[in-house]
Scaffold this motif. Structure first.
Motif, mmCIF file in Angstrom:
data_model
loop_
_atom_site.group_PDB
_atom_site.id
_atom_site.type_symbol
_atom_site.label_atom_id
_atom_site.label_comp_id
_atom_site.label_asym_id
_atom_site.label_seq_id
_atom_site.Cartn_x
_atom_site.Cartn_y
_atom_site.Cartn_z
ATOM 1 N N CYS A 174 45.148 26.265 47.974
ATOM 2 C CA CYS A 174 43.708 26.736 47.071
ATOM 3 C C CYS A 174 43.949 26.058 45.656
ATOM 4 O O CYS A 174 44.733 26.730 45.014
ATOM 5 C CB CYS A 174 43.800 28.224 47.166
ATOM 6 N N HIS A 175 43.255 25.016 45.629
ATOM 7 C CA HIS A 175 43.136 24.238 44.294
ATOM 8 C C HIS A 175 41.710 24.229 44.042
ATOM 9 O O HIS A 175 40.979 23.748 44.873
ATOM 10 C CB HIS A 175 43.676 23.182 44.277
ATOM 11 N N PHE A 176 41.199 24.907 42.850
ATOM 12 C CA PHE A 176 39.859 24.879 42.361
ATOM 13 C C PHE A 176 39.657 24.505 41.059
ATOM 14 O O PHE A 176 40.472 25.364 40.187
ATOM 15 C CB PHE A 176 39.303 26.171 42.843
ATOM 16 N N GLY A 177 38.998 23.723 40.571
ATOM 17 C CA GLY A 177 38.670 23.400 39.229
ATOM 18 C C GLY A 177 37.739 24.512 38.793
ATOM 19 O O GLY A 177 37.219 25.275 39.140
ATOM 20 N N PRO A 178 37.719 24.530 37.216
ATOM 21 C CA PRO A 178 36.676 25.461 36.511
ATOM 22 C C PRO A 178 35.402 25.497 37.123
ATOM 23 O O PRO A 178 34.767 24.458 37.274
ATOM 24 C CB PRO A 178 36.935 24.886 35.174
ATOM 25 N N GLY A 179 34.929 26.562 37.410
ATOM 26 C CA GLY A 179 33.368 26.710 37.857
ATOM 27 C C GLY A 179 33.135 26.194 39.342
ATOM 28 O O GLY A 179 31.986 26.457 39.898
ATOM 29 N N GLU A 180 34.433 26.088 40.130
ATOM 30 C CA GLU A 180 34.199 25.791 41.615
ATOM 31 C C GLU A 180 34.433 26.909 42.330
ATOM 32 O O GLU A 180 34.051 26.993 43.623
ATOM 33 C CB GLU A 180 35.333 24.590 41.980
ATOM 34 N N HIS A 181 34.719 28.152 42.038
ATOM 35 C CA HIS A 181 34.940 29.415 42.760
ATOM 36 C C HIS A 181 34.476 30.392 42.089
ATOM 37 O O HIS A 181 35.109 30.636 40.707
ATOM 38 C CB HIS A 181 36.424 29.409 43.313
ATOM 39 N N ALA A 182 33.683 31.296 42.536
ATOM 40 C CA ALA A 182 33.310 32.406 41.608
ATOM 41 C C ALA A 182 34.174 33.468 41.258
ATOM 42 O O ALA A 182 34.269 33.932 40.409
ATOM 43 C CB ALA A 182 31.982 33.293 42.622
ATOM 44 N N HIS A 183 35.316 33.683 42.179
ATOM 45 C CA HIS A 183 36.320 34.366 41.995
ATOM 46 C C HIS A 183 37.188 34.208 40.981
ATOM 47 O O HIS A 183 38.001 34.939 40.303
ATOM 48 C CB HIS A 183 37.106 34.977 43.098
ATOM 49 N N TRP A 184 37.509 32.803 40.894
ATOM 50 C CA TRP A 184 38.499 32.316 40.058
ATOM 51 C C TRP A 184 37.577 31.443 38.964
ATOM 52 O O TRP A 184 37.885 29.941 39.124
ATOM 53 C CB TRP A 184 39.545 31.567 40.563
ATOM 54 N N ASP A 189 37.718 29.850 36.065
ATOM 55 C CA ASP A 189 38.485 29.353 35.305
ATOM 56 C C ASP A 189 39.113 28.342 35.982
ATOM 57 O O ASP A 189 40.061 27.382 35.585
ATOM 58 C CB ASP A 189 39.560 30.199 34.434
ATOM 59 N N GLY A 190 39.231 28.309 37.525
ATOM 60 C CA GLY A 190 40.127 27.496 38.405
ATOM 61 C C GLY A 190 41.366 28.198 38.937
ATOM 62 O O GLY A 190 41.689 29.302 38.429
ATOM 63 N N LEU A 191 41.912 27.402 39.828
ATOM 64 C CA LEU A 191 43.248 28.037 40.484
ATOM 65 C C LEU A 191 44.084 26.767 40.853
ATOM 66 O O LEU A 191 43.439 25.919 41.387
ATOM 67 C CB LEU A 191 42.540 28.711 41.437
ATOM 68 N N ALA A 192 45.260 26.917 40.701
ATOM 69 C CA ALA A 192 46.257 25.889 41.281
ATOM 70 C C ALA A 192 47.253 26.771 41.983
ATOM 71 O O ALA A 192 48.134 27.390 41.453
ATOM 72 C CB ALA A 192 46.765 24.983 40.433
ATOM 73 N N ASP A 193 47.006 26.997 43.076
ATOM 74 C CA ASP A 193 47.942 28.016 44.018
ATOM 75 C C ASP A 193 48.636 27.185 44.942
ATOM 76 O O ASP A 193 48.026 26.422 45.942
ATOM 77 C CB ASP A 193 46.991 28.955 44.713
ATOM 78 N N ASN A 194 49.871 27.061 45.088
ATOM 79 C CA ASN A 194 50.779 26.425 45.859
ATOM 80 C C ASN A 194 51.745 27.105 46.746
ATOM 81 O O ASN A 194 52.538 26.599 47.463
ATOM 82 C CB ASN A 194 51.693 25.333 45.109
ATOM 83 N N THR A 195 51.233 28.195 46.912
ATOM 84 C CA THR A 195 51.645 29.416 47.932
ATOM 85 C C THR A 195 50.877 29.844 48.972
ATOM 86 O O THR A 195 51.168 29.851 50.195
ATOM 87 C CB THR A 195 52.245 30.683 47.222
ATOM 88 N N HIS A 196 49.385 29.988 48.587
ATOM 89 C CA HIS A 196 48.369 30.391 49.572
ATOM 90 C C HIS A 196 47.831 29.280 50.226
ATOM 91 O O HIS A 196 47.050 28.608 49.279
ATOM 92 C CB HIS A 196 47.445 31.660 48.948
ATOM 93 N N PHE A 197 47.307 29.420 51.389
ATOM 94 C CA PHE A 197 46.682 28.326 52.200
ATOM 95 C C PHE A 197 45.286 28.370 51.696
ATOM 96 O O PHE A 197 44.660 29.651 51.809
ATOM 97 C CB PHE A 197 47.017 28.424 53.647
#
Length: 233
Positions: free
Chosen positions: A177-187, A189-197
């Motif tokens: 789960c890698h999202f840039g700012p504004g790409e996901h309503a729950h995150w 500010d963005g997300l760079a998660d290398n544990t959760h698929f």
């Protein structure tokens, strides 16, 4: 036949507001529904200890019966607790789980933990990129226990390490789960998660789990199984 899953967030069904984040257990049913019904008890943040304390293990055992499969994958959160070190508390808890499953006539299947996507520093080039051993000796302990206790093993740690390495630093990012700012309503500010698929990564792992259950001789709707306890990668 029932397929009951015990594990942490990398196995669990994630809340809908986190979509497309997903554990592999949430994606297993499409691959096995013709011969096994999936019951996913996995929970985010769970360790071999908290899974029992919170009543999830008892609930799973209450549903398990003769010939059912119980897939067990922990380690990510045990690793964070000194008293659940791989060769002490963690190993003891897994031994107890396997014994309790066997007492019901069900089949325990030990799974090594899926690896985190932690490439070593300086691995920016896709060619020759190497992964950190982020789970220390937890996967090896599971392999040893499976051999000692004569229960089937699905070596997800080895398989996911190979998958990430083949895809490389950039290609493997799409599994998580890698999202840039504004790409996901729950995150926002963005997300760079290398544990959760990401759901796409979870589907690949679930497909592999299904194929390994077949290879181990466990994908049999009733009757007597002939299974191998050899590690699968």
């Amino acid at each position: 036949m029932k397929i009951l899953l015990a594990g942490d967030s990398t196995v669990a069904t994630c809340p809908t507001h986190e979509y497309p984040m997903s554990g592999w257990g949430a994606q297993l049913a499409p691959h096995v529904h013709t011969w096994g019904s999936v019951h996913n008890f996995a929970k985010g943040g769970a360790s071999t200890e908290s899974f029992r304390v919170e009543g999830l293990w008892d609930a799973l055992l209450e549903l398990a019966g003769e010939g059912d499969l119980v897939l067990i994958q922990f380690g990510h959160n045990d690793q964070k607790r000194p008293h659940l070190a791989a060769r002490t508390g963690y190993a003891a808890n897994l031994r107890t789980m396997v014994a309790e499953v066997g007492a019901l006539g069900a089949v325990a299947v030990l799974c090594t933990s899926v690896e985190r996507r932690h490439f070593l520093a300086g691995a920016a080039a896709a060619a020759g990129a190497r992964l950190e051993q982020s789970l220390e000796d937890y996967p090896e302990v599971v392999r040893e226990l499976a051999a000692e206790l004569h229960v089937p093993l699905i070596d997800l740690n080895s398989w996911t390490r190979g998958l990430y390495t083949r895809l490389g630093v950039e290609g493997s990012k799409s599994l998580f789960c890698h999202f840039g700012p504004g790409e996901h309503a729950h995150w926002p500010d963005g997300l760079a998660d290398n544990t959760h698929f990401h759901v796409d990564g979870a589907r690949l792992v679930a497909e592999h789990v299904s194929s390994q259950l077949t290879s181990l001789g466990l994908a049999v709707p009733g009757g007597t199984r002939q299974h191998s306890t050899a590690a699968s990668a």
